[in-house]
Scaffold this motif. Structure first.
Motif, PDB file in Angstrom:
ATOM      1  N   ARG A   1       0.892  -1.111   0.034  1.00  0.00           N
ATOM      2  CA  ARG A   1       0.018   0.039  -0.002  1.00  0.00           C
ATOM      3  C   ARG A   1       0.995   1.295  -0.035  1.00  0.00           C
ATOM      4  O   ARG A   1       1.812   1.252   0.962  1.00  0.00           O
ATOM      5  CB  ARG A   1      -0.913   0.105   1.261  1.00  0.00           C
ATOM      6  CG  ARG A   1      -2.017  -1.252   1.115  1.00  0.00           C
ATOM      7  CD  ARG A   1      -2.714  -1.251   2.645  1.00  0.00           C
ATOM      8  NE  ARG A   1      -3.996  -0.687   2.299  1.00  0.00           N
ATOM      9  CZ  ARG A   1      -5.087  -0.900   2.800  1.00  0.00           C
ATOM     10  NH1 ARG A   1      -5.282  -2.196   3.363  1.00  0.00           N
ATOM     11  NH2 ARG A   1      -6.142  -0.395   2.512  1.00  0.00           N
ATOM     12  N   TRP A   2       0.496   2.247  -0.904  1.00  0.00           N
ATOM     13  CA  TRP A   2       1.639   3.470  -1.132  1.00  0.00           C
ATOM     14  C   TRP A   2       0.363   4.309  -0.593  1.00  0.00           C
ATOM     15  O   TRP A   2      -0.803   4.779  -0.832  1.00  0.00           O
ATOM     16  CB  TRP A   2       1.529   3.713  -2.389  1.00  0.00           C
ATOM     17  CG  TRP A   2       2.970   3.032  -2.623  1.00  0.00           C
ATOM     18  CD1 TRP A   2       3.635   2.072  -1.987  1.00  0.00           C
ATOM     19  CD2 TRP A   2       3.894   3.137  -3.874  1.00  0.00           C
ATOM     20  NE1 TRP A   2       4.810   1.484  -2.534  1.00  0.00           N
ATOM     21  CE2 TRP A   2       4.883   2.057  -3.914  1.00  0.00           C
ATOM     22  CE3 TRP A   2       3.900   3.984  -5.027  1.00  0.00           C
ATOM     23  CZ2 TRP A   2       5.910   2.099  -4.850  1.00  0.00           C
ATOM     24  CZ3 TRP A   2       4.716   3.948  -6.128  1.00  0.00           C
ATOM     25  CH2 TRP A   2       5.953   2.829  -5.843  1.00  0.00           C
ATOM     26  N   TYR A   3       0.953   5.335   0.203  1.00  0.00           N
ATOM     27  CA  TYR A   3       0.475   6.597   0.581  1.00  0.00           C
ATOM     28  C   TYR A   3       1.030   7.869   0.645  1.00  0.00           C
ATOM     29  O   TYR A   3       2.208   7.955   0.437  1.00  0.00           O
ATOM     30  CB  TYR A   3       0.172   6.851   2.257  1.00  0.00           C
ATOM     31  CG  TYR A   3      -0.427   5.495   2.793  1.00  0.00           C
ATOM     32  CD1 TYR A   3      -2.007   5.321   2.823  1.00  0.00           C
ATOM     33  CD2 TYR A   3       0.147   4.223   2.860  1.00  0.00           C
ATOM     34  CE1 TYR A   3      -2.522   4.087   3.457  1.00  0.00           C
ATOM     35  CE2 TYR A   3      -0.453   3.083   3.495  1.00  0.00           C
ATOM     36  CZ  TYR A   3      -1.735   3.013   3.727  1.00  0.00           C
ATOM     37  OH  TYR A   3      -2.232   1.838   4.048  1.00  0.00           O
ATOM     38  N   GLU A   4       0.163   9.006   0.262  1.00  0.00           N
ATOM     39  CA  GLU A   4       0.677  10.209  -0.098  1.00  0.00           C
ATOM     40  C   GLU A   4       0.264  11.310   0.896  1.00  0.00           C
ATOM     41  O   GLU A   4      -1.034  11.438   1.191  1.00  0.00           O
ATOM     42  CB  GLU A   4       0.563  11.209  -1.406  1.00  0.00           C
ATOM     43  CG  GLU A   4       1.478  10.344  -2.268  1.00  0.00           C
ATOM     44  CD  GLU A   4       1.219  10.861  -3.893  1.00  0.00           C
ATOM     45  OE1 GLU A   4       2.067  10.392  -4.778  1.00  0.00           O
ATOM     46  OE2 GLU A   4       0.384  11.750  -4.164  1.00  0.00           O
ATOM     47  N   ILE A   5       1.126  11.892   1.932  1.00  0.00           N
ATOM     48  CA  ILE A   5       0.553  12.528   3.062  1.00  0.00           C
ATOM     49  C   ILE A   5       1.019  13.896   3.086  1.00  0.00           C
ATOM     50  O   ILE A   5       2.149  14.100   2.805  1.00  0.00           O
ATOM     51  CB  ILE A   5       0.891  11.979   4.208  1.00  0.00           C
ATOM     52  CG1 ILE A   5       0.346  10.333   4.318  1.00  0.00           C
ATOM     53  CG2 ILE A   5       0.481  12.560   5.731  1.00  0.00           C
ATOM     54  CD1 ILE A   5       0.648   9.528   5.635  1.00  0.00           C
ATOM     55  N   THR A   6       0.227  15.063   3.542  1.00  0.00           N
ATOM     56  CA  THR A   6       0.818  16.301   3.571  1.00  0.00           C
ATOM     57  C   THR A   6       0.186  16.925   4.888  1.00  0.00           C
ATOM     58  O   THR A   6      -0.920  16.694   5.144  1.00  0.00           O
ATOM     59  CB  THR A   6       0.156  17.239   2.351  1.00  0.00           C
ATOM     60  OG1 THR A   6       0.431  16.622   1.193  1.00  0.00           O
ATOM     61  CG2 THR A   6       0.808  18.614   2.243  1.00  0.00           C
ATOM     62  N   MET A   7       1.049  17.251   5.511  1.00  0.00           N
ATOM     63  CA  MET A   7       0.697  18.133   6.966  1.00  0.00           C
ATOM     64  C   MET A   7       1.085  19.609   6.573  1.00  0.00           C
ATOM     65  O   MET A   7       2.139  19.930   6.276  1.00  0.00           O
ATOM     66  CB  MET A   7       1.576  17.576   7.950  1.00  0.00           C
ATOM     67  CG  MET A   7       1.141  16.146   8.320  1.00  0.00           C
ATOM     68  SD  MET A   7       2.084  15.533   9.743  1.00  0.00           S
ATOM     69  CE  MET A   7       1.254  14.116  10.089  1.00  0.00           C
ATOM     70  N   THR A   8      -0.046  20.270   7.035  1.00  0.00           N
ATOM     71  CA  THR A   8       0.248  21.704   6.934  1.00  0.00           C
ATOM     72  C   THR A   8      -0.033  22.467   8.066  1.00  0.00           C
ATOM     73  O   THR A   8      -0.986  22.106   9.112  1.00  0.00           O
ATOM     74  CB  THR A   8      -0.990  22.351   5.947  1.00  0.00           C
ATOM     75  OG1 THR A   8      -0.877  21.841   4.572  1.00  0.00           O
ATOM     76  CG2 THR A   8      -0.406  23.963   5.359  1.00  0.00           C
ATOM     77  N   GLY A   9       1.076  23.190   8.530  1.00  0.00           N
ATOM     78  CA  GLY A   9       1.084  24.067   9.743  1.00  0.00           C
ATOM     79  C   GLY A   9       1.114  25.678   9.449  1.00  0.00           C
ATOM     80  O   GLY A   9       0.340  26.075   8.461  1.00  0.00           O
ATOM     81  N   GLN A  10       2.050  26.332   9.899  1.00  0.00           N
ATOM     82  CA  GLN A  10       2.142  27.827   9.397  1.00  0.00           C
ATOM     83  C   GLN A  10       3.570  27.912   9.509  1.00  0.00           C
ATOM     84  O   GLN A  10       4.409  28.006  10.412  1.00  0.00           O
ATOM     85  CB  GLN A  10       1.497  28.794  10.514  1.00  0.00           C
ATOM     86  CG  GLN A  10       1.523  29.997  10.215  1.00  0.00           C
ATOM     87  CD  GLN A  10       0.530  30.953  10.995  1.00  0.00           C
ATOM     88  OE1 GLN A  10       0.745  30.928  12.356  1.00  0.00           O
ATOM     89  NE2 GLN A  10      -0.234  31.744  10.493  1.00  0.00           N
ATOM     90  N   GLU A  11       4.099  28.618   8.335  1.00  0.00           N
ATOM     91  CA  GLU A  11       5.334  29.259   8.060  1.00  0.00           C
ATOM     92  C   GLU A  11       5.507  30.446   9.330  1.00  0.00           C
ATOM     93  O   GLU A  11       4.714  31.266   9.460  1.00  0.00           O
ATOM     94  CB  GLU A  11       5.487  29.574   7.008  1.00  0.00           C
ATOM     95  CG  GLU A  11       5.589  28.812   5.819  1.00  0.00           C
ATOM     96  CD  GLU A  11       5.710  29.287   4.301  1.00  0.00           C
ATOM     97  OE1 GLU A  11       6.046  30.357   4.011  1.00  0.00           O
ATOM     98  OE2 GLU A  11       5.340  28.581   3.337  1.00  0.00           O
ATOM     99  N   ALA A  12       6.651  30.427   9.755  1.00  0.00           N
ATOM    100  CA  ALA A  12       6.871  31.682  10.811  1.00  0.00           C
ATOM    101  C   ALA A  12       8.334  31.809  10.901  1.00  0.00           C
ATOM    102  O   ALA A  12       9.250  30.794  10.873  1.00  0.00           O
ATOM    103  CB  ALA A  12       6.154  31.300  12.022  1.00  0.00           C
ATOM    104  N   HIS A  13       8.558  33.020  11.447  1.00  0.00           N
ATOM    105  CA  HIS A  13      10.233  33.117  11.584  1.00  0.00           C
ATOM    106  C   HIS A  13      10.909  32.235  12.742  1.00  0.00           C
ATOM    107  O   HIS A  13      10.296  32.281  13.766  1.00  0.00           O
ATOM    108  CB  HIS A  13      10.157  34.632  12.215  1.00  0.00           C
ATOM    109  CG  HIS A  13      11.654  35.298  12.029  1.00  0.00           C
ATOM    110  ND1 HIS A  13      12.756  34.932  12.726  1.00  0.00           N
ATOM    111  CD2 HIS A  13      12.192  36.254  11.154  1.00  0.00           C
ATOM    112  CE1 HIS A  13      14.026  35.589  12.278  1.00  0.00           C
ATOM    113  NE2 HIS A  13      13.542  36.404  11.514  1.00  0.00           N
TER     114      HIS A  13
END
Ligand code: GLV
Ligand code: MN
Ligand code: MN
Length: 425
Positions: free
Chosen positions: A221-233
């Motif tokens: 089984r193959w998965y593609e995962i994206t986790m998104t937070g916040q770019e910051a300094h």
């Protein structure tokens, strides 16, 4: 002179010629470390395909190409209406691949054709050597997509629309290199399909066996995962308010490994790709894309691993306040090869007096899809240290010749009865 009667028990391939062909093919996309980079449907893949086609035409084969770019080189049999016996593998490689993964199965098929020609053996059924497009799944995911279309696991549109990381589709790249054929994919009967391959793992070497009689392949089984937070300094942003996507991905990488370890024996769990954005040393990463590759011989264990991965990714995302995109992009169930084909490989090894053992394939192979539409078997030979998907991949000329001799035997068994001294020369 070799006796072709009785299934051609005494016939042998030319191991030196097989080795020379492998080394010539390995020059196409050769890397400094002794490996090969011949990604699917690049100019180098075209060069490898062209070389194969030229060799097959010189050996008297006719070439056809289907709409997924799969190439079939056909040596006629006495009976043009008989179902062909097919062998083959792939010519595309990993970015840092070796000389043998795929190319061996293709060139072993060609060596069988050349041997039959040299010995003047006419088979009843045609023999075909196949080159399957994009087996590796490295440039266009998933793996084995073109044998998958051949076998009806995917429709043609799905196959042709697979994008590479730059957004070019498999179909566009097939057109560009001149390998978008017009033959319909699949929909024809084969007497049998056999694929020779290096083992890509350590078992045969550890057990001191020359031939792996492959009983089937494990589920993937193959998965593609994206986790998104916040770019910051990276300076002024306090640790406790960060939404660091790479921290989430790092925890997920560790969790993937733990899932693999907790389902031993048998499970494999890998994060092979990871892309952190914006990838700047003083920016907290705002989003991370990564892939997961899960494998197990037992589909039900793989389902449990699937559930654990979903749960842990959701928990990580909730803890760090990340958005989660989770997609399973491929599921290839476990496959058991045809009992008669497996037995033919076993008796081929026995007749040639090679040591052999039964083995389950850890890697994916085009044979796993072809098995859905034709009786299928595989022949493994050892590779040094079990190392593959690496430029140092290595196998001995003797072992490669042995696997090819077994391939000759099984092809003759299914395409026979072989007859020597025909007009075929
Ligand atoms: C193909 O090489 C695979 O097993 O991933
Ligand atoms: Mn392979
Ligand atoms: Mn591979």
């Amino acid at each position: 002179m070799a006796d072709a009667a009785g299934g051609g028990r005494n016939l042998r391939v030319d191991g030196d010629r097989l080795w020379r062909s492998l080394m010539d093919m390995a020059r196409v996309g050769a890397t400094e470390k002794g490996g090969v980079c011949r990604l699917a449907l690049t100019d180098l893949d075209k060069e490898g395909r062209d070389l194969f086609v030229r060799w097959c035409e010189e050996a008297g084969c006719t070439i056809s190409v289907d709409r997924m770019g799969n190439i079939f080189a056909r040596r006629p049999g006495r009976n043009p209406d008989a179902q062909p016996v097919m062998t083959g593998s792939h010519l595309d490689s990993q970015p840092t691949g070796g000389k043998y993964d795929g190319a061996y199965g293709v060139l072993a098929g060609l060596e069988v054709v050349r041997t039959l020609n040299d010995l003047g053996v006419e088979t009843e059924a045609p023999v075909e050597v196949a080159v399957w497009t994009n087996e590796e799944g490295s440039r266009f995911a998933p793996a084995m997509v073109a044998s998958g279309v051949f076998a009806g696991a995917f429709d043609l549109e799905h196959g042709l629309s697979r994008p590479d990381p730059e957004g070019r589709t498999l179909g566009e790249e097939l057109e560009r290199i001149g390998y978008a054929g017009d033959l319909e994919c699949g929909n024809r009967e084969l007497a049998a399909y056999f694929e020779a391959h290096i083992e890509q793992g350590p078992i045969l070497e550890d057990e001191e066996k020359t031939i792996g009689v492959v009983s089937g392949g494990q589920a993937q089984r193959w998965y593609e995962i994206t986790m998104t937070g916040q770019e910051a300094h990276a300076g002024p942003t306090p640790m406790l308010t960060r939404r660091d996507a790479l921290l989430g991905a790092a925890r997920a990488v560790d969790a993937v490994n733990r899932i693999g370890l907790s389902h031993q024996p048998g499970a494999c769990a890998t994060v092979g790709m990871l892309d952190a954005r914006p990838n700047s040393r003083n920016v907290i990463p705002g989003s991370v894309f990564f892939t997961v590759d899960f494998r197990h011989p037992d589909d039900s264990v793989l389902s449990v691993m699937d559930g654990e991965l979903r749960t842990v990714c959701e928990a990580i995302a909730a803890d760090i306040a990340l958005e989660l995109e989770f997609e399973e992009i491929w599921h290839s169930p476990a496959v058991a090869f045809d009992a008669a084909c497996v037995e033919a490989v076993r008796s081929g090894a026995k007749e040639c007096e090679y040591t052999y053992m039964d083995i389950v394939s850890g890697a994916g192979h085009d044979a796993c899809y072809v098995a859905r539409v034709a009786p299928t078997g595989m022949i493994f030979v050892p590779c040094e240290g079990g190392i593959s998907h690496n430029e140092i991949e290595s196998a001995t000329s003797e072992d490669l010749e042995a696997g090819c001799n077994v391939l000759l035997h099984v092809i003759l068994e299914f395409a026979g009865p072989a007859r020597r001294g025909s007009s075929w020369a």
